[in-house]
Motif scaffolding. Structure first.
Motif, PDB file in Angstrom:
ATOM      1  N   THR A  46       0.833  -1.208   0.000  1.00 53.44           N
ATOM      2  CA  THR A  46       0.000   0.000   0.000  1.00 53.44           C
ATOM      3  C   THR A  46       0.867   1.257   0.000  1.00 53.44           C
ATOM      4  N   TYR A  47       0.186   2.369  -0.269  1.00 53.11           N
ATOM      5  CA  TYR A  47       0.849   3.657  -0.475  1.00 53.11           C
ATOM      6  C   TYR A  47       0.102   4.697   0.338  1.00 53.11           C
ATOM      7  N   GLY A  48       0.820   5.344   1.252  1.00 54.28           N
ATOM      8  CA  GLY A  48       0.127   6.293   2.126  1.00 54.28           C
ATOM      9  C   GLY A  48       0.545   7.715   1.852  1.00 54.28           C
ATOM     10  N   TYR A 119      -8.727  11.472 -10.917  1.00 54.69           N
ATOM     11  CA  TYR A 119      -9.311  10.121 -10.852  1.00 54.69           C
ATOM     12  C   TYR A 119      -8.211   9.119 -11.193  1.00 54.69           C
ATOM     13  N   ALA A 120      -8.417   7.882 -10.720  1.00 54.75           N
ATOM     14  CA  ALA A 120      -7.441   6.836 -11.030  1.00 54.75           C
ATOM     15  C   ALA A 120      -7.255   6.707 -12.539  1.00 54.75           C
ATOM     16  N   SER A 121      -8.346   6.922 -13.306  1.00 60.27           N
ATOM     17  CA  SER A 121      -8.245   6.773 -14.766  1.00 60.27           C
ATOM     18  C   SER A 121      -7.202   7.726 -15.348  1.00 60.27           C
ATOM     19  N   CYS A 141     -11.746  -2.025  -7.649  1.00 56.59           N
ATOM     20  CA  CYS A 141     -13.187  -2.074  -7.962  1.00 56.59           C
ATOM     21  C   CYS A 141     -13.958  -2.332  -6.659  1.00 56.59           C
ATOM     22  N   TYR A 142     -15.268  -2.070  -6.716  1.00 58.58           N
ATOM     23  CA  TYR A 142     -16.058  -2.000  -5.474  1.00 58.58           C
ATOM     24  C   TYR A 142     -17.370  -2.771  -5.592  1.00 58.58           C
ATOM     25  N   PRO A 143     -17.415  -3.997  -5.065  1.00 65.36           N
ATOM     26  CA  PRO A 143     -18.635  -4.807  -5.172  1.00 65.36           C
ATOM     27  C   PRO A 143     -19.854  -4.168  -4.506  1.00 65.36           C
ATOM     28  N   LYS A 145     -20.189  -0.778  -4.460  1.00 64.84           N
ATOM     29  CA  LYS A 145     -19.943   0.542  -5.063  1.00 64.84           C
ATOM     30  C   LYS A 145     -18.993   1.362  -4.190  1.00 64.84           C
ATOM     31  N   HIS A 146     -18.286   2.268  -4.858  1.00 67.36           N
ATOM     32  CA  HIS A 146     -17.422   3.189  -4.119  1.00 67.36           C
ATOM     33  C   HIS A 146     -18.325   4.118  -3.294  1.00 67.36           C
ATOM     34  N   PRO A 147     -17.943   4.427  -2.045  1.00 72.92           N
ATOM     35  CA  PRO A 147     -18.844   5.225  -1.191  1.00 72.92           C
ATOM     36  C   PRO A 147     -19.311   6.541  -1.807  1.00 72.92           C
ATOM     37  N   GLU A 154     -23.388   3.722 -12.125  1.00 78.34           N
ATOM     38  CA  GLU A 154     -22.490   4.858 -12.404  1.00 78.34           C
ATOM     39  C   GLU A 154     -21.043   4.464 -12.076  1.00 78.34           C
ATOM     40  N   ASP A 155     -20.860   3.778 -10.960  1.00 86.66           N
ATOM     41  CA  ASP A 155     -19.521   3.354 -10.556  1.00 86.66           C
ATOM     42  C   ASP A 155     -18.943   2.380 -11.591  1.00 86.66           C
ATOM     43  N   LEU A 156     -19.798   1.465 -12.084  1.00 82.58           N
ATOM     44  CA  LEU A 156     -19.330   0.494 -13.085  1.00 82.58           C
ATOM     45  C   LEU A 156     -18.971   1.189 -14.399  1.00 82.58           C
ATOM     46  N   GLU A 161     -14.317   2.655 -17.842  1.00 82.99           N
ATOM     47  CA  GLU A 161     -13.367   3.624 -18.435  1.00 82.99           C
ATOM     48  C   GLU A 161     -11.936   3.242 -18.057  1.00 82.99           C
ATOM     49  N   LYS A 162     -11.748   2.826 -16.802  1.00 87.86           N
ATOM     50  CA  LYS A 162     -10.391   2.421 -16.387  1.00 87.86           C
ATOM     51  C   LYS A 162      -9.962   1.185 -17.179  1.00 87.86           C
ATOM     52  N   CYS A 163     -10.880   0.233 -17.322  1.00 90.81           N
ATOM     53  CA  CYS A 163     -10.540  -1.014 -18.022  1.00 90.81           C
ATOM     54  C   CYS A 163     -10.154  -0.747 -19.464  1.00 90.81           C
TER      55      CYS A 163
HETATM   56  C1  LIG Z   1      -7.523  -3.133  -3.594  1.00 92.04           C
HETATM   57  C2  LIG Z   1      -7.464  -1.731  -3.037  1.00 92.04           C
HETATM   58  C3  LIG Z   1      -6.241  -1.205  -2.612  1.00 92.04           C
HETATM   59  C4  LIG Z   1      -6.163   0.101  -2.122  1.00 92.04           C
HETATM   60  N1  LIG Z   1      -4.939   0.594  -1.730  1.00 92.04           N
HETATM   61  C5  LIG Z   1      -4.831   1.888  -1.305  1.00 92.04           C
HETATM   62  C6  LIG Z   1      -3.547   2.459  -0.981  1.00 92.04           C
HETATM   63  O1  LIG Z   1      -2.521   1.793  -1.050  1.00 92.04           O
HETATM   64  N2  LIG Z   1      -3.500   3.763  -0.592  1.00 92.04           N
HETATM   65  C7  LIG Z   1      -4.647   4.543  -0.515  1.00 92.04           C
HETATM   66  O2  LIG Z   1      -4.540   5.730  -0.178  1.00 92.04           O
HETATM   67  N3  LIG Z   1      -5.860   4.036  -0.819  1.00 92.04           N
HETATM   68  C8  LIG Z   1      -5.989   2.735  -1.221  1.00 92.04           C
HETATM   69  N4  LIG Z   1      -7.221   2.205  -1.558  1.00 92.04           N
HETATM   70  C9  LIG Z   1      -8.417   3.042  -1.367  1.00 92.04           C
HETATM   71  C10 LIG Z   1      -8.733   3.919  -2.622  1.00 92.04           C
HETATM   72  O3  LIG Z   1      -7.695   4.847  -2.822  1.00 92.04           O
HETATM   73  C11 LIG Z   1     -10.058   4.629  -2.343  1.00 92.04           C
HETATM   74  O4  LIG Z   1     -11.114   3.719  -2.322  1.00 92.04           O
HETATM   75  C12 LIG Z   1     -10.359   5.832  -3.221  1.00 92.04           C
HETATM   76  O5  LIG Z   1     -11.391   6.572  -2.589  1.00 92.04           O
HETATM   77  C13 LIG Z   1     -10.811   5.484  -4.634  1.00 92.04           C
HETATM   78  O6  LIG Z   1      -9.782   5.015  -5.394  1.00 92.04           O
HETATM   79  P1  LIG Z   1     -10.051   4.470  -6.904  1.00 92.04           P
HETATM   80  O7  LIG Z   1      -8.737   4.208  -7.500  1.00 92.04           O
HETATM   81  O8  LIG Z   1     -11.041   3.385  -6.883  1.00 92.04           O
HETATM   82  O9  LIG Z   1     -10.697   5.798  -7.540  1.00 92.04           O
HETATM   83  P2  LIG Z   1     -11.484   6.136  -8.904  1.00 92.04           P
HETATM   84  O10 LIG Z   1     -11.527   4.973  -9.820  1.00 92.04           O
HETATM   85  O11 LIG Z   1     -10.878   7.399  -9.398  1.00 92.04           O
HETATM   86  O12 LIG Z   1     -12.955   6.374  -8.372  1.00 92.04           O
HETATM   87  C14 LIG Z   1     -13.222   7.266  -7.284  1.00 92.04           C
HETATM   88  C15 LIG Z   1     -14.672   7.744  -7.367  1.00 92.04           C
HETATM   89  O13 LIG Z   1     -14.835   8.623  -8.476  1.00 92.04           O
HETATM   90  C16 LIG Z   1     -15.793   8.136  -9.389  1.00 92.04           C
HETATM   91  N5  LIG Z   1     -15.291   8.445 -10.737  1.00 92.04           N
HETATM   92  C17 LIG Z   1     -14.283   7.839 -11.397  1.00 92.04           C
HETATM   93  N6  LIG Z   1     -14.054   8.446 -12.568  1.00 92.04           N
HETATM   94  C18 LIG Z   1     -14.927   9.489 -12.649  1.00 92.04           C
HETATM   95  C19 LIG Z   1     -15.182  10.507 -13.615  1.00 92.04           C
HETATM   96  N7  LIG Z   1     -14.483  10.573 -14.749  1.00 92.04           N
HETATM   97  N8  LIG Z   1     -16.153  11.417 -13.360  1.00 92.04           N
HETATM   98  C20 LIG Z   1     -16.883  11.360 -12.191  1.00 92.04           C
HETATM   99  N9  LIG Z   1     -16.692  10.420 -11.254  1.00 92.04           N
HETATM  100  C21 LIG Z   1     -15.713   9.486 -11.476  1.00 92.04           C
HETATM  101  C22 LIG Z   1     -15.933   6.638  -9.088  1.00 92.04           C
HETATM  102  O14 LIG Z   1     -17.218   6.145  -9.442  1.00 92.04           O
HETATM  103  C23 LIG Z   1     -15.691   6.622  -7.578  1.00 92.04           C
HETATM  104  O15 LIG Z   1     -16.856   6.980  -6.896  1.00 92.04           O
HETATM  105  C24 LIG Z   1      -7.338   0.908  -2.039  1.00 92.04           C
HETATM  106  C25 LIG Z   1      -8.568   0.387  -2.453  1.00 92.04           C
HETATM  107  C26 LIG Z   1      -8.646  -0.927  -2.949  1.00 92.04           C
HETATM  108  C27 LIG Z   1      -9.979  -1.468  -3.375  1.00 92.04           C
END
Ligand SMILES: Cc1cc2nc3c(=O)[nH]c(=O)nc-3n(C[C@H](O)[C@H](O)[C@H](O)COP(=O)(O)OP(=O)(O)OC[C@H]3O[C@@H](n4cnc5c(N)ncnc54)[C@H](O)[C@@H]3O)c2cc1C
Length: 295
Positions: A46-48, A119-121, A141-143, A145-147, A154-156, A161-163
């Motif tokens: 993990t990354y903090g 965003y992660a994307s 991914c979030y079974p 949904k992301h909070p 919407e989450d899917l 998009e990431k996939c």
């Molecule tokens: C396996 C796993 C490992 C993890 N490890 C860490 C870690 O090491 N360090 C840490 O800090 N956190 C970690 N986390 C937590 C994670 O960083 C959080 O859950 C964070 O809030 C979301 O990250 P994500 O990459 O899923 O974000 P994203 O995929 O960017 O999604 C975040 C939110 O934005 C929404 N979203 C995405 N794209 C768009 C868009 N284009 N427009 C509008 N809304 C959008 C999504 O639906 C979601 O609600 C981990 C989570 C998991 C499941």
């Protein structure tokens, strides 16, 4: 490049956290010494927040790769980072032979915590645009949904998009209810998400932990789990025993549901992993041989 998905199915992966701040990495290596004996396909780190914690992620992921010849995966987030920061970390990982990244947005206290990527994307696209196939990139991914997401659909859509950016595989948030996971996986597949999905399992080891986890990620807690936490909560050893038994059964059931992988949130507790590993090993290998025999 070493792509573990092509070798073994279902995959068996572990997650650990690095030491915080300037603490020594030796204790973490002690945990890894034990974890590698269970032959995981990868160990992710993990990354903090904060510079030294982040340096430790790079150091430990590199150590897993080079000292143990096990696939090390570095988590990376968008929190408080510029493109240049990310480039420096990726260059270092590449130089150290770490070729697998879990690209995340990161948990936010405030939106202003974010740096150049929102965003992660966007982080995934940056890695793909600048490093091509130098890295295999995984995403979360979030079974349930992301909070922050308004709905599972919407989450899917954002997960897809990431996939579509070329993610190799997905690692799920922890969950305790396999029916919820199966229903969500069916929806993801129906939306055209084809990447392997590794199911995240966290053993419950104390009553306090479950409250914290639920607050953090909103996982549903089945009545059966609540019952054992309430019944044994005053005795941590008993909750831990029950939690290990529950996680073991949960994994055996997930394997029967043909998951593509199990990701164990180890919390750096090698002894808990040893107990779960001995409970699931014969089932895991039975599944692996069955998958190979099917071609
Ligand atoms: C396996 C796993 C490992 C993890 N490890 C860490 C870690 O090491 N360090 C840490 O800090 N956190 C970690 N986390 C937590 C994670 O960083 C959080 O859950 C964070 O809030 C979301 O990250 P994500 O990459 O899923 O974000 P994203 O995929 O960017 O999604 C975040 C939110 O934005 C929404 N979203 C995405 N794209 C768009 C868009 N284009 N427009 C509008 N809304 C959008 C999504 O639906 C979601 O609600 C981990 C989570 C998991 C499941």
């Amino acid at each position: 490049m070493d792509n573990f998905f092509s070798k073994l199915a279902p995959s068996y992966t572990f997650e650990i956290f690095p030491p915080k701040g300037n603490k020594s990495t030796e204790g973490t290596y002690g945990v890894i010494d034990s974890l590698v004996s269970f032959n995981p396909d990868l160990i992710s780190v993990t990354y903090g927040a904060g510079g030294s914690s982040r340096d430790n992620t790079v150091e430990i992921a590199s150590g897993i790769q080079n000292r143990y010849h096990t696939c090390g995966v570095a988590h990376l987030t968008c929190v408080g980072t510029t493109r240049e920061d990310i480039r420096a970390i990726l260059d270092q990982l590449k130089a150290n032979g770490v070729r697998n990244i879990l690209a995340l947005r990161g948990d936010l206290k405030d939106k202003s915590d974010l740096g150049d990527f929102h965003y992660a994307s966007e982080l995934i696209k940056f890695i793909k645009d600048n490093y091509g196939d130098d890295f295999d990139v995984f995403a979360a991914c979030y079974p349930e949904k992301h909070p922050e997401a308004p709905s599972i659909e919407e989450d899917l859509r954002h997960l897809k998009e990431k996939c579509e950016l070329g993610v190799k595989g997905l690692i799920s948030q922890l969950f305790f209810d396999n029916d919820i996971f199966s229903r969500w996986r069916d929806k993801a597949r129906a939306m055209g998400i084809t990447q392997p999905i590794i199911a995240g399992v966290m053993p419950i080891t104390s009553a306090a932990q479950i409250e914290k986890v639920v607050e953090m990620c909103g996982a549903s807690v089945p009545e059966r789990v609540r019952r054992f936490v309430n019944a044994y909560g005053h005795h941590q050893g008993a909750v831990k025993e029950a939690g290990i038994a529950y996680a073991t059964e949960q994994i055996i059931d997930l394997l029967a549901r043909d998951v593509e992988g199990i990701h164990l949130y180890t919390m750096n507790q090698a002894d808990t992993v040893r107990r779960i590993d001995s409970g699931i090993r014969s089932v895991l290998y039975t599944k692996r041989y069955a998958v190979r025999a099917d071609g």
